[in-house]
Design a protein around this motif. Structure first.
Motif, PDB file in Angstrom:
ATOM      1  N   GLN A   6       0.908  -1.156   0.004  1.00 42.13           N
ATOM      2  CA  GLN A   6       0.099   0.011   0.016  1.00 42.13           C
ATOM      3  C   GLN A   6       0.947   1.307  -0.112  1.00 42.13           C
ATOM      4  N   ALA A   7       2.014   1.148   0.825  1.00 43.27           N
ATOM      5  CA  ALA A   7       2.824   2.446   0.724  1.00 43.27           C
ATOM      6  C   ALA A   7       3.468   2.562  -0.513  1.00 43.27           C
ATOM      7  N   ALA A   8       4.161   1.503  -1.235  1.00 43.12           N
ATOM      8  CA  ALA A   8       4.605   1.691  -2.439  1.00 43.12           C
ATOM      9  C   ALA A   8       3.666   2.242  -3.708  1.00 43.12           C
ATOM     10  N   ILE A   9       2.303   1.855  -3.516  1.00 44.41           N
ATOM     11  CA  ILE A   9       1.428   2.357  -4.563  1.00 44.41           C
ATOM     12  C   ILE A   9       1.269   4.053  -4.164  1.00 44.41           C
ATOM     13  N   LYS A  10       1.160   4.215  -3.092  1.00 43.26           N
ATOM     14  CA  LYS A  10       1.164   5.666  -2.552  1.00 43.26           C
ATOM     15  C   LYS A  10       2.466   6.675  -3.041  1.00 43.26           C
ATOM     16  N   ALA A  11       3.590   5.579  -2.722  1.00 46.90           N
ATOM     17  CA  ALA A  11       4.741   6.536  -3.058  1.00 46.90           C
ATOM     18  C   ALA A  11       4.929   6.700  -4.816  1.00 46.90           C
ATOM     19  N   GLY A  12       4.352   5.629  -5.406  1.00 43.71           N
ATOM     20  CA  GLY A  12       4.278   5.554  -6.872  1.00 43.71           C
ATOM     21  C   GLY A  12       5.276   4.663  -7.252  1.00 43.71           C
ATOM     22  N   ILE A  13       4.719   3.787  -8.393  1.00 44.66           N
ATOM     23  CA  ILE A  13       5.386   2.865  -8.991  1.00 44.66           C
ATOM     24  C   ILE A  13       5.239   3.302 -10.460  1.00 44.66           C
ATOM     25  N   PRO A  14       6.427   3.430 -11.204  1.00 44.90           N
ATOM     26  CA  PRO A  14       6.669   4.202 -12.377  1.00 44.90           C
ATOM     27  C   PRO A  14       5.986   3.410 -13.681  1.00 44.90           C
ATOM     28  N   ASP A  15       6.123   2.009 -13.672  1.00 39.07           N
ATOM     29  CA  ASP A  15       5.536   1.178 -14.776  1.00 39.07           C
ATOM     30  C   ASP A  15       4.202   0.533 -14.300  1.00 39.07           C
ATOM     31  N   LYS A  16       3.285   0.244 -15.371  1.00 37.50           N
ATOM     32  CA  LYS A  16       2.138  -0.040 -14.881  1.00 37.50           C
ATOM     33  C   LYS A  16       2.153  -1.566 -14.845  1.00 37.50           C
ATOM     34  N   GLU A  17       3.093  -2.605 -15.373  1.00 38.80           N
ATOM     35  CA  GLU A  17       3.294  -3.786 -15.182  1.00 38.80           C
ATOM     36  C   GLU A  17       3.513  -4.089 -13.398  1.00 38.80           C
ATOM     37  N   SER A  18       4.415  -3.190 -13.029  1.00 46.28           N
ATOM     38  CA  SER A  18       4.621  -3.446 -11.523  1.00 46.28           C
ATOM     39  C   SER A  18       3.659  -2.896 -10.765  1.00 46.28           C
ATOM     40  N   LEU A  19       2.784  -1.894 -11.158  1.00 40.89           N
ATOM     41  CA  LEU A  19       1.589  -1.725 -10.300  1.00 40.89           C
ATOM     42  C   LEU A  19       0.625  -2.632 -10.415  1.00 40.89           C
ATOM     43  N   ALA A  20       0.481  -3.194 -11.492  1.00 38.43           N
ATOM     44  CA  ALA A  20      -0.562  -4.368 -11.706  1.00 38.43           C
ATOM     45  C   ALA A  20      -0.288  -5.648 -10.905  1.00 38.43           C
TER      46      ALA A  20
END
Length: 93
Positions: free
Chosen positions: A27-41
């Motif tokens: 959850q913290a990683a998502i808030k901090a921002g993940i640059p690519d959509k593969e990792s976010l998915a």
């Protein structure tokens, strides 16, 4: 960069069985921002799985929808989404 680091830490914690810590770090990683959509998915899919294990089906389904909406291209994520799609439709909530 911080989001990616937190995501990697969370996946390591999951392998160790530290689900609660991994959930918080994802959850913290998502808030901090993940640059690519593969990792976010991948993050959303993992959170979906964790929430369903915690019997939080509604939250799990929401994370799943977010992962699916990103339309990841990697074979592994596509297979995971297809597999989870079958199971999620049967869950209440």
């Amino acid at each position: 960069v911080e989001g990616t680091n937190l995501m990697q830490l969370a996946f390591i914690q999951l392998k160790k069985g530290e689900t609660k810590e991994a959930r918080a770090n994802l959850q913290a990683a998502i808030k901090a921002g993940i640059p690519d959509k593969e990792s976010l998915a991948a993050c959303y899919l993992q959170l979906s799985s964790i929430e369903i294990q915690r019997k939080q089906n509604k939250i799990g389904k929401e994370y799943f929808r977010k992962a699916k909406a990103l339309k990841p291209k990697s074979d592994e994520l596509v297979k995971q989404i297809q597999q989870m799609d079958k199971h999620i439709s049967r869950l209440p909530g």
